[in-house]
Design an enzyme around this catalytic site. Structure first.
Site, PDB file in Angstrom:
ATOM      1  N   ASP A  82      -5.812  -2.783  11.624  1.00  0.00           N
ATOM      2  CA  ASP A  82      -4.652  -1.897  11.715  1.00  0.00           C
ATOM      3  C   ASP A  82      -4.540  -1.430  13.170  1.00  0.00           C
ATOM      4  O   ASP A  82      -5.540  -1.403  13.903  1.00  0.00           O
ATOM      5  CB  ASP A  82      -4.864  -0.700  10.768  1.00  0.00           C
ATOM      6  CG  ASP A  82      -3.643   0.197  10.645  1.00  0.00           C
ATOM      7  OD1 ASP A  82      -2.552  -0.181  11.111  1.00  0.00           O
ATOM      8  OD2 ASP A  82      -3.794   1.294  10.065  1.00  0.00           O
ATOM      9  N   CYS A  92       0.829  -1.219   0.000  1.00  0.00           N
ATOM     10  CA  CYS A  92       0.000   0.000   0.000  1.00  0.00           C
ATOM     11  C   CYS A  92       0.860   1.265   0.000  1.00  0.00           C
ATOM     12  O   CYS A  92       2.014   1.259   0.416  1.00  0.00           O
ATOM     13  CB  CYS A  92      -0.900   0.004   1.240  1.00  0.00           C
ATOM     14  SG  CYS A  92      -2.267   1.170   1.083  1.00  0.00           S
TER      15      CYS A  92
END
Ligand SMILES: O=C(O)c1ccccc1N[C@@H]1O[C@H](COP(=O)(O)O)[C@@H](O)[C@H]1O
Length: 227
Positions: free
Chosen positions: A148, A29
């Site tokens: 996360d 990412c």
């Protein structure tokens, strides 16, 4: 563990029964440069993430993203990451770019996520006290939950959360992220057995600047853990 093609049987942590786990998917990412897209593709990434959050050091404009996404060969998923974005902006991105999966990483509700009629994954910001089962129940339409660490600024903080917060028998596709790197991804995959892992900071030379060697090492670590 019994090897079986591209996946393997592992003991399910709660029932102690063998469960087939296909190979762990890898998303890289926060790509901002053509050479980093090429490096992630060459290393075998399954998905590439592009950050449309202006406060991020990895932010790309729609025009920049168009040039980067044009380099991506077939069968690699292009993911657009948004944080509390104006719906008109998300629509503009979807109309202009070949985004295949949305990643909502802010305070979006399920209705916010669903309004585009596209597949999406929902980030859960993990810290002690978060009930993942309860949180996931608010997003039944999400294709998966991306876990996360809770950080200021919503994400990309390079911080690991306590993986024991993940309920052992959680039955939705999990994308594990937060402070992963080649140093801890083998342990992470072996312990959590997620559907996928997602990394940004841990494969960077500087914020928004990926390191091709670190990407290759990261993906090789995932493959070792799958083995
Ligand atoms: O990458 C960013 O800058 C970012 C900004 C805002 C929300 C999410 C962001 N990235 C995502 O954060 C996680 C963890 O990243 P890291 O590996 O700990 O740096 C990952 O899913 C990124 O997609």
């Amino acid at each position: 563990m019994v090897l079986a093609g591209a996946g393997a049987y592992h003991l399910h942590s709660s029932t102690r029964t063998a469960r087939f786990v296909p190979r762990t998917r890898v998303k890289i990412c926060g790509l901002t440069r053509a050479q980093d897209v090429d490096a992630a593709v060459a290393a075998g990434a399954d998905a590439l993430g592009f950050v449309f959050y202006p406060a991020s050091p990895r932010y790309v404009s729609i025009a920049q993203a168009a040039a980067l996404m044009a380099r991506v060969p077939p069968f690699i998923t292009i993911v657009g990451l948004f944080v509390n974005a104006d719906p008109a902006y998300v629509r503009e991105a979807l109309d202009s770019l070949p985004i295949q999966l949305l990643q909502f990483h802010g305070d979006e509700t399920e209705a916010d996520c669903l309004q585009y009629g596209r597949p999406y994954i929902r980030a859960a910001r993990m810290r002690p006290g978060v009930d993942l089962v309860e949180y996931a129940a608010c997003f039944p339409s999400a294709r998966g939950l991306l876990l996360d660490a809770f950080v200021e600024g919503y994400g990309g903080g390079g911080k690991v959360f306590d993986w024991s917060l993940i309920p052992p028998a959680f039955d939705r596709p999990l994308i594990l992220s937060g402070g992963l790197s080649a140093d801890n991804v083998v342990d992470a995959v072996r312990r959590v057995r997620p559907w996928a892992v997602d990394v940004s900071s841990g494969v960077e030379a500087a914020k928004g600047i990926k390191d091709a060697g670190a990407i290759a090492q990261f993906i090789s670590g995932v493959r070792d853990a799958d083995g």
